[in-house]
Enzyme design. Structure first.
Site, PDB file in Angstrom:
ATOM      1  N   TYR A 147       0.569  -7.977  -2.034  1.00  0.00           N
ATOM      2  CA  TYR A 147      -0.513  -7.260  -1.363  1.00  0.00           C
ATOM      3  C   TYR A 147      -1.812  -7.885  -1.858  1.00  0.00           C
ATOM      4  CZ  TYR A 147      -3.815  -3.624  -0.036  1.00  0.00           C
ATOM      5  OH  TYR A 147      -4.900  -2.958   0.487  1.00  0.00           O
TER       6      TYR A 147
ATOM      7  N   ASP B 271       0.980  -8.489   2.980  1.00  0.00           N
ATOM      8  CA  ASP B 271      -0.329  -8.337   3.601  1.00  0.00           C
ATOM      9  C   ASP B 271      -1.274  -9.286   2.873  1.00  0.00           C
ATOM     10  OD1 ASP B 271      -2.813  -7.648   4.493  1.00  0.00           O
ATOM     11  OD2 ASP B 271      -2.688  -5.530   3.957  1.00  0.00           O
TER      12      ASP B 271
ATOM     13  N   ASN C  88      -4.298 -10.211   3.982  1.00  0.00           N
ATOM     14  CA  ASN C  88      -5.700  -9.900   4.271  1.00  0.00           C
ATOM     15  C   ASN C  88      -6.506 -11.151   4.606  1.00  0.00           C
ATOM     16  OD1 ASN C  88      -6.290  -7.057   4.299  1.00  0.00           O
ATOM     17  ND2 ASN C  88      -5.734  -6.983   2.144  1.00  0.00           N
TER      18      ASN C  88
ATOM     19  N   ASP D 272      -1.990   1.415  10.081  1.00  0.00           N
ATOM     20  CA  ASP D 272      -2.784   0.521  10.926  1.00  0.00           C
ATOM     21  C   ASP D 272      -2.149  -0.882  11.027  1.00  0.00           C
ATOM     22  OD1 ASP D 272      -3.452   0.420   8.219  1.00  0.00           O
ATOM     23  OD2 ASP D 272      -5.609   0.261   8.546  1.00  0.00           O
TER      24      ASP D 272
ATOM     25  N   GLU E  90       0.824  -1.221   0.000  1.00  0.00           N
ATOM     26  CA  GLU E  90       0.000   0.000   0.000  1.00  0.00           C
ATOM     27  C   GLU E  90       0.852   1.264   0.000  1.00  0.00           C
ATOM     28  OE1 GLU E  90      -4.245   0.357   1.014  1.00  0.00           O
ATOM     29  OE2 GLU E  90      -3.666  -0.799   2.770  1.00  0.00           O
TER      30      GLU E  90
END
Length: 262
Positions: free
Chosen positions: A112, A153, A155, A253, A35
DNA sequence: ATGGCGTTAGAGTAACGA
């Protein structure tokens, strides 16, 4: 060798955090960012190069974007799925979510994975399809390079102990059975979770919602992962989440996660 | 709780994240 992964939620907003954190990691060989949220032409390359880092990037405007920072040049840098799987998968490369390269003979893959939004969103089947393509991609890479470190990441929280709450897990994005099954299928190629070699208990997270004081209350999810092939897994000596930067002013975050092997 | 917060784009809201 030490590799880290960190979703920074905008490389330009988080530049000071990234540089400060890197200063405290003198033995880190590679940092995989997700990101970055910036086109390649606007990436703050000089901030890294002026400090002696090498950086390889693959970005787009506003969304997604990945990068790999190293101390020595990354070899065989490869952006997206198409260079490995051919032009039929080129549509999956419109969103910049994949960059890979070889360091000290180890292929480092930085993913990602799409968020998916919600189970009834059109982004949800996109996420599952993306994971299927990622599996094909890793299968192809394994025929060329046996030692693989696949990080990023994802997710997805693979197990219940990776989530702070057990409320509505099966219907929640990042925890639904089809997502977990897609990730397990990818890992079945011969990848193991570096973090779980050293830590069995729950309560260890890499992402905390900005809202409702998620970090202060440790209401988080472990969705950022470092997966390695068998030989690297056997050589691994540590895998840790560093929550420190999550506590800084105006943080990402996500927290960085590190894996070290000898 | 269609809640809570943060970033980008771009000029007030909207999309997106997870």
């Amino acid at each position: 060798m030490q590799v880290a992964t960190w979703n920074v939620n905008s490389v330009r907003s988080r530049l000071d955090h990234i540089l400060t954190w890197l200063d405290g990691q003198p033995h880190l060989d590679a940092l995989c960012l997700q990101e970055t949220k910036v086109e390649d032409g606007s990436f703050p390359l000089a901030a890294f190069r002026d400090r002696g880092y090498q950086i390889e990037i693959s970005g787009q405007k506003s969304y997604n974007g990945v990068a790999i920072i190293t101390r020595t040049p990354l070899e065989q840098v490869c952006r997206g799925f198409a260079p490995i799987l051919g032009e039929t998968v080129a549509p999956w490369d419109e969103q910049k979510r994949v960059i890979a390269g070889v360091l000290n003979g180890v292929r480092i893959v930085n993913f990602y994975v799409p968020n998916g939004s919600a189970l009834d969103s059109e982004k949800y089947p996109y996420k599952l399809g993306w994971l299927g393509t990622a599996r094909d991609y890793l299968a192809a890479l394994l025929t060329e390079t046996p030692d693989l470190c696949v990080c990023g990441d994802f997710n997805i929280a693979l197990e219940n102990r990776d989530i702070w709450t057990d409320r509505d897990r099966d219907r929640h994005i990042m925890a639904s059975p089809p997502e977990r099954e897609a990730l397990r299928s990818l890992l079945a190629l011969g990848l193991q979770d570096g973090f779980r070699k050293f830590t069995e208990d729950g309560g260890h997270f890499s992402w905390w919602d900005y809202r409702s004081g998620g970090f202060a209350r440790n209401r988080g999810w472990r969705i950022d992962h470092l997966y390695v092939t068998e030989k690297l897994y056997d050589r691994a000596i540590a895998c840790t989440i560093d929550p420190t930067p999550r506590g800084w002013d105006k943080p990402s975050d996500h927290a960085p996660v590190l894996l070290e092997w000898k």
